[in-house]
Design an enzyme around this catalytic site. Sequence first.
Site, short mmCIF file in Angstrom:
data_model
loop_
_atom_site.label_atom_id
_atom_site.label_comp_id
_atom_site.label_asym_id
_atom_site.label_seq_id
_atom_site.Cartn_x
_atom_site.Cartn_y
_atom_site.Cartn_z
N GLY A 256 -7.30 2.48 30.41
CA GLY A 256 -7.64 3.88 30.34
C GLY A 256 -6.45 4.79 30.11
N LEU B 287 -6.24 6.93 27.62
CA LEU B 287 -6.05 6.43 26.27
C LEU B 287 -5.29 7.42 25.38
CD1 LEU B 287 -9.61 4.90 25.76
CD2 LEU B 287 -7.56 3.82 26.71
N HIS C 45 -3.92 3.18 21.72
CA HIS C 45 -5.21 2.53 22.01
C HIS C 45 -6.18 2.75 20.85
CE1 HIS C 45 -3.69 3.36 26.21
NE2 HIS C 45 -3.98 2.08 26.30
#
Length: 294
Positions: A31, A33, A37
């Site tokens: 996470g 991000l 990512h």
Amino acid sequence: MNTVNTINELREQVRAWKAEGLTIGLCPTMGYLHEGHASLMDASVRSCDRTVASVFVNPIQFGPNEDLATYPRDFESDCRLLEAHGVDLVFHPEPAEMYADDFCTFVDIDVLSKTLCGKTRPIHFRGVCTVITKLLNTVTPDKIFFGQKDAQQLAIIRRMVRDLNFDVEVVGCPIVREADGLAKSSRNTYLNPDERRAARILSRAIRLGQDIADGGERRSGKLLAAMKEKLVSEPMAEVEYVEVVNGENMQPVDTFREGDLVAMAVRIGGTRLIDNFTVGQPPIDFQEGQSNAD
């Protein structure tokens, strides 16, 4: 885009897709991000019919004095990015969904996990291998995507997949960088403005190392001495390691060749940053003096 929180829900959707003959890509993340990512999601969407992203801060890969409690989290923002990049399903479990109270089964890897980050984070890669194994068993993807910034992790996952005969293709994606060359990382948010400017030294050291290697130098000692000298020229930089290792087994080499890895871990203030380059790849392109901190 759908979000599921349980393994049963995830498996149910995967079974439905596989019944249709669709291919599946998996992008594991913790996470918070960013564009790095997003590049993994884009690669999966381009090559697979459906893309699953996991958003899970994996507790078993953090040591007792590391930043599990403070690791940045913003699931709503993550979902906006994932949807914008074409992700079909987000798996966002609670730790209890992944690890029962009496959980005691781990996947470990020898040799590759003993160098670089493994020296100071002895349980880290055991935690990574365990959670990735669980995700592979649950999603059974055709491809799984990782960033080259975590080069040791990528090499370890490749070896684990080979050794344990997982039927999946491991895809490595290039490092995504800021304008001044700093590798994108969720932990960059820890840096205050002065630290952020100091962090430029990592990309400068990487570029210096690439220039030396491209100039024909093949002695690891010479390369490392120059890169360390560059790093310590920044007063806020505390060098944890700079090493040259074989690109497949992560073992140190005295004389390097194309495909070998030059990797570093450097603390700027209280933030641990990593970066690397593979010998033979094109040099990184960045703008001196420009950063998000300016």
